[in-house]
Write an enzyme that holds these catalytic residues in place. Structure first.
Site, PDB file in Angstrom:
ATOM      1  N   GLY A   1      52.349  80.324  91.572  1.00 48.14           N
ATOM      2  CA  GLY A   1      53.429  79.467  91.082  1.00 48.14           C
ATOM      3  C   GLY A   1      53.497  78.260  92.009  1.00 48.14           C
ATOM      4  O   GLY A   1      53.294  78.414  93.210  1.00 48.14           O
TER       5      GLY A   1
ATOM      6  N   ARG B   1      50.952  79.452  84.131  1.00 45.12           N
ATOM      7  CA  ARG B   1      52.088  78.792  83.462  1.00 45.12           C
ATOM      8  C   ARG B   1      51.746  77.350  83.112  1.00 45.12           C
ATOM      9  O   ARG B   1      51.085  76.658  83.891  1.00 45.12           O
ATOM     10  CB  ARG B   1      53.317  78.801  84.372  1.00 45.12           C
ATOM     11  CG  ARG B   1      53.903  80.183  84.573  1.00 45.12           C
ATOM     12  CD  ARG B   1      55.000  80.175  85.620  1.00 45.12           C
ATOM     13  NE  ARG B   1      54.686  81.089  86.705  1.00 45.12           N
ATOM     14  CZ  ARG B   1      55.315  81.135  87.867  1.00 45.12           C
ATOM     15  NH1 ARG B   1      56.321  80.308  88.120  1.00 45.12           N
ATOM     16  NH2 ARG B   1      54.958  81.999  88.790  1.00 45.12           N
TER      17      ARG B   1
ATOM     18  N   GLU C   1      58.791  82.803 104.225  1.00 39.13           N
ATOM     19  CA  GLU C   1      60.087  83.042 103.584  1.00 39.13           C
ATOM     20  C   GLU C   1      60.807  84.210 104.258  1.00 39.13           C
ATOM     21  O   GLU C   1      62.033  84.219 104.361  1.00 39.13           O
ATOM     22  CB  GLU C   1      59.878  83.320 102.092  1.00 39.13           C
ATOM     23  CG  GLU C   1      59.423  82.076 101.353  1.00 39.13           C
ATOM     24  CD  GLU C   1      58.784  82.369 100.008  1.00 39.13           C
ATOM     25  OE1 GLU C   1      59.454  82.179  98.997  1.00 39.13           O
ATOM     26  OE2 GLU C   1      57.609  82.780  99.977  1.00 39.13           O
TER      27      GLU C   1
ATOM     28  N   GLY D   1      49.488  79.733  99.002  1.00 38.56           N
ATOM     29  CA  GLY D   1      48.070  80.100  98.923  1.00 38.56           C
ATOM     30  C   GLY D   1      47.111  78.919  98.845  1.00 38.56           C
ATOM     31  O   GLY D   1      46.201  78.791  99.663  1.00 38.56           O
TER      32      GLY D   1
ATOM     33  N   ASN E   1      45.322  77.026 102.157  1.00 34.16           N
ATOM     34  CA  ASN E   1      43.895  77.364 102.268  1.00 34.16           C
ATOM     35  C   ASN E   1      42.953  76.450 101.496  1.00 34.16           C
ATOM     36  O   ASN E   1      41.750  76.474 101.741  1.00 34.16           O
ATOM     37  CB  ASN E   1      43.670  78.794 101.749  1.00 34.16           C
ATOM     38  CG  ASN E   1      44.492  79.804 102.516  1.00 34.16           C
ATOM     39  OD1 ASN E   1      44.302  79.959 103.707  1.00 34.16           O
ATOM     40  ND2 ASN E   1      45.421  80.454 101.842  1.00 34.16           N
TER      41      ASN E   1
ATOM     42  N   HIS F   1      61.566  78.531  94.753  1.00 30.85           N
ATOM     43  CA  HIS F   1      60.822  78.442  96.030  1.00 30.85           C
ATOM     44  C   HIS F   1      61.679  77.784  97.116  1.00 30.85           C
ATOM     45  O   HIS F   1      61.138  77.248  98.089  1.00 30.85           O
ATOM     46  CB  HIS F   1      59.536  77.584  95.893  1.00 30.85           C
ATOM     47  CG  HIS F   1      58.472  78.168  95.016  1.00 30.85           C
ATOM     48  ND1 HIS F   1      57.670  77.391  94.217  1.00 30.85           N
ATOM     49  CD2 HIS F   1      58.067  79.452  94.840  1.00 30.85           C
ATOM     50  CE1 HIS F   1      56.807  78.169  93.566  1.00 30.85           C
ATOM     51  NE2 HIS F   1      57.031  79.413  93.925  1.00 30.85           N
TER      52      HIS F   1
ATOM     53  N   ASN G   1      61.710  92.316  99.238  1.00 29.26           N
ATOM     54  CA  ASN G   1      61.451  91.410  98.112  1.00 29.26           C
ATOM     55  C   ASN G   1      60.953  92.251  96.937  1.00 29.26           C
ATOM     56  O   ASN G   1      59.813  92.694  96.926  1.00 29.26           O
ATOM     57  CB  ASN G   1      60.400  90.374  98.547  1.00 29.26           C
ATOM     58  CG  ASN G   1      60.047  89.410  97.436  1.00 29.26           C
ATOM     59  OD1 ASN G   1      60.542  89.523  96.308  1.00 29.26           O
ATOM     60  ND2 ASN G   1      59.185  88.457  97.735  1.00 29.26           N
TER      61      ASN G   1
ATOM     62  N   ARG H   1      65.478  89.116  99.009  1.00 29.04           N
ATOM     63  CA  ARG H   1      65.160  87.902  98.264  1.00 29.04           C
ATOM     64  C   ARG H   1      65.713  88.078  96.848  1.00 29.04           C
ATOM     65  O   ARG H   1      65.431  89.072  96.183  1.00 29.04           O
ATOM     66  CB  ARG H   1      63.650  87.704  98.197  1.00 29.04           C
ATOM     67  CG  ARG H   1      63.305  86.516  97.348  1.00 29.04           C
ATOM     68  CD  ARG H   1      61.840  86.443  97.051  1.00 29.04           C
ATOM     69  NE  ARG H   1      61.579  85.294  96.217  1.00 29.04           N
ATOM     70  CZ  ARG H   1      60.638  85.250  95.293  1.00 29.04           C
ATOM     71  NH1 ARG H   1      59.875  86.302  95.073  1.00 29.04           N
ATOM     72  NH2 ARG H   1      60.458  84.162  94.588  1.00 29.04           N
TER      73      ARG H   1
ATOM     74  N   PHE I   1      42.547  80.153  92.054  1.00 32.35           N
ATOM     75  CA  PHE I   1      41.955  78.849  92.373  1.00 32.35           C
ATOM     76  C   PHE I   1      40.588  78.978  93.052  1.00 32.35           C
ATOM     77  O   PHE I   1      39.742  78.107  92.906  1.00 32.35           O
ATOM     78  CB  PHE I   1      42.919  78.028  93.239  1.00 32.35           C
ATOM     79  CG  PHE I   1      43.982  77.350  92.420  1.00 32.35           C
ATOM     80  CD1 PHE I   1      45.075  78.061  91.952  1.00 32.35           C
ATOM     81  CD2 PHE I   1      43.883  76.009  92.094  1.00 32.35           C
ATOM     82  CE1 PHE I   1      46.054  77.451  91.171  1.00 32.35           C
ATOM     83  CE2 PHE I   1      44.855  75.380  91.322  1.00 32.35           C
ATOM     84  CZ  PHE I   1      45.945  76.103  90.861  1.00 32.35           C
TER      85      PHE I   1
ATOM     86  N   LEU J   1      52.118  75.225  96.790  1.00 26.77           N
ATOM     87  CA  LEU J   1      51.068  75.358  95.767  1.00 26.77           C
ATOM     88  C   LEU J   1      50.433  76.738  95.871  1.00 26.77           C
ATOM     89  O   LEU J   1      49.683  77.013  96.815  1.00 26.77           O
ATOM     90  CB  LEU J   1      50.007  74.264  95.961  1.00 26.77           C
ATOM     91  CG  LEU J   1      50.537  72.825  96.126  1.00 26.77           C
ATOM     92  CD1 LEU J   1      49.389  71.863  96.397  1.00 26.77           C
ATOM     93  CD2 LEU J   1      51.328  72.393  94.900  1.00 26.77           C
TER      94      LEU J   1
HETATM   95  P1  AMP Z   1      50.227  82.494  96.463  1.00 24.46           P
HETATM   96  O1  AMP Z   1      50.868  82.589  95.097  1.00 24.46           O
HETATM   97  O2  AMP Z   1      50.941  81.598  97.387  1.00 24.46           O
HETATM   98  O3  AMP Z   1      49.905  83.857  97.043  1.00 24.46           O
HETATM   99  O4  AMP Z   1      48.794  81.798  96.230  1.00 24.46           O
HETATM  100  C1  AMP Z   1      47.788  82.407  95.482  1.00 24.46           C
HETATM  101  C2  AMP Z   1      46.727  81.384  95.159  1.00 24.46           C
HETATM  102  O5  AMP Z   1      46.186  80.844  96.379  1.00 24.46           O
HETATM  103  C3  AMP Z   1      45.553  81.980  94.372  1.00 24.46           C
HETATM  104  O6  AMP Z   1      45.280  81.201  93.229  1.00 24.46           O
HETATM  105  C4  AMP Z   1      44.423  81.863  95.360  1.00 24.46           C
HETATM  106  O7  AMP Z   1      43.217  81.617  94.701  1.00 24.46           O
HETATM  107  C5  AMP Z   1      44.812  80.654  96.177  1.00 24.46           C
HETATM  108  N1  AMP Z   1      43.989  80.605  97.389  1.00 24.46           N
HETATM  109  C6  AMP Z   1      43.896  81.514  98.368  1.00 24.46           C
HETATM  110  N2  AMP Z   1      42.933  81.155  99.246  1.00 24.46           N
HETATM  111  C7  AMP Z   1      42.389  80.006  98.774  1.00 24.46           C
HETATM  112  C8  AMP Z   1      41.338  79.124  99.204  1.00 24.46           C
HETATM  113  N3  AMP Z   1      40.646  79.407 100.292  1.00 24.46           N
HETATM  114  N4  AMP Z   1      41.085  78.016  98.453  1.00 24.46           N
HETATM  115  C9  AMP Z   1      41.782  77.757  97.355  1.00 24.46           C
HETATM  116  N5  AMP Z   1      42.769  78.541  96.892  1.00 24.46           N
HETATM  117  C10 AMP Z   1      43.063  79.644  97.577  1.00 24.46           C
END
Ligand code: AMP
Length: 398
Positions: free
Chosen positions: A212, A241, A384, A331, A335, A180, A7, A91, A284, A209
């Site tokens: 992106g 974004r 993925e 993410g 989580n 996605h 990727n 990818r 987040f 979520l």
């Molecule tokens: P991704 O793009 O799928 O890697 O997701 C990244 C996002 O997931 C980031 O904004 C992280 O802050 C969020 N994230 C990871 N762990 C947590 C958590 N425990 N609570 C809230 N958001 C999370």
């Protein structure tokens, strides 16, 4: 069969080497800051020490050479020779209308990928560079392209067309493509398996979520609508974004703030979203911490994000004439315990309610709705890479 999943981003390369006999990950890792003197290479194997190196890496080709050397290295390797890599799965972000499925790469496909890059100038060139590099280093190994857009090619015209003059679609390909797709495909299939039902009989809303974000309506296993559009900028509010805004804001801001097309693009893609609203971060977790400490704009950013995800869930339930399951992935979806709870607040009218105890989980596959809920809620970690590896095996294993 061993499949190398690759990727490539503009300055990154992530990989997994998967033995398809049992779908076992033999090694995985990534290169970051490719092009810099302090590029970072991380390589992990199950139950073994992690390797981390910081060194100059000129381009993706050099990164791939380093990777292949490590895969056969005496100390850190997992293969005896490069010949044990049977196929490579890439990818690719944008397949436009040319690709409704993954494809074995040949010269014609490379030409088509170049054409797709015209409507995805930010996203496809690094993917193409990765494929070129693999072809140069492993000329006899079959390569497969797996597209983020392909899963959404089943959307009906009323869902994917924008109400612009029809020529903009017919001549320039301006339409909703969605992204996605590999993630939405994986989690919706997993959801059907977890429910013990045929996906053809299910109406699923998949919420990917992360930094992106996108929501997809999956009816009978097919994408019928999705929130991202011509590019991954539209739909939900994201890390940096804007998501959907009134398009008239763009010329207004360009005039008032004296912005060039490139500057407005940067404002929408890099300075907006929960970062722009909170003024705190695009992460987040950091925003959640700030909100808990009383930062009102951080709380507002979260409220806006949760509101728009909930509104999109409602829209897609309407699109499919109901919903059987709602999935949270990526993410934040995997989580964000508080985020899932906030999004699901008030979904009782749909026939569902989140169970706070079951929802108290991070990064695990689990049903999180109350017992007996008509509409099931799930947290499902996305994968993925395994979808790319399976498609690669299907197409290159012949
Ligand atoms: P991704 O793009 O799928 O890697 O997701 C990244 C996002 O997931 C980031 O904004 C992280 O802050 C969020 N994230 C990871 N762990 C947590 C958590 N425990 N609570 C809230 N958001 C999370």
């Amino acid at each position: 069969m061993n499949v190398l999943v690759v990727n490539c981003g503009s300055s990154s390369l992530k990989y997994q080497l998967i033995n398809m006999n049992g779908e076992q990950v033999l090694a995985k890792g990534q290169f970051e800051r490719i092009g810099a003197d302090d590029a970072i290479f991380t390589h992990k194997r199950p139950n073994a020490d992690k390797l981390e190196q910081v060194k100059p890496i000129k381009n993706h080709k050099e990164a791939l050479k380093i990777l292949l050397d490590i895969l056969v290295d005496k100390q850190y390797g997992v293969l005896n020779s490069m010949d044990e890599i049977d196929a490579v799965g890439h990818r690719v972000v944008h397949g436009a209308e040319k690709f409704a499925d993954s494809v074995l790469i040949d010269d014609n496909v490379m030409k088509a990928l170049d054409e797709c890059a015209q409507i995805a100038p930010l996203h496809n060139p690094p993917n193409i560079e990765g494929i070129e590099a693999c072809k140069a280093i492993m000329p006899n190994v079959p390569q497969v392209a797996v597209f983020d857009t392909a899963f959404h090619q089943t959307m009906p015209k009323e869902a994917f067309l924008y109400a612009l003059p029809y020529e903009e679609y017919a001549e320039l390909g301006v339409r909703k493509y969605g992204f996605h797709g590999t993630s939405h495909r994986y989690v919706s299939q997993r959801c059907a398996e977890l429910m013990g039902k045929d996906i053809k009989a299910l109406r699923i809303i998949s919420c990917h979520l992360g930094n992106g974000s996108s929501v997809t309506a999956v009816k009978g296993g097919k994408s019928v609508d999705t929130s991202m559009g011509f590019t991954p900028l539209s739909g939900l509010i994201m890390g940096t974004r804007s998501g959907d805004i009134d398009p008239a804001i763009i010329p207004f801001l360009m005039e008032k703030r004296h912005l060039s097309p490139q500057e407005i693009d940067t404002l929408l893609n890099k300075k907006s979203g929960v970062l722009g609203i909170s003024g705190v971060s695009n992460d987040f977790r950091t925003i959640g911490d700030a909100a808990k400490e009383g930062n009102e704009r951080a709380q507002l950013a979260l409220d806006m994000f949760h509101y728009h995800v909930r509104a999109t869930i409602g829209a897609y339930a309407a699109v499919m004439g109901g919903v059987d399951a709602i999935i949270f992935t990526a993410g934040v979806g995997e989580n964000g315990i508080d985020d899932r709870a906030a999004i699901c607040e008030g979904l009782e009218y749909l026939g569902t309610k989140i169970d706070p105890e079951k929802n108290n989980v991070r990064g695990e596959e689990r049903e999180i709705s109350i017992d007996g809920a008509k509409v099931k809620l799930f947290a499902i970690p996305t994968n993925e890479e395994i979808m790319i590896a399976r498609d690669t095996q299907r197409l290159a294993g012949k």
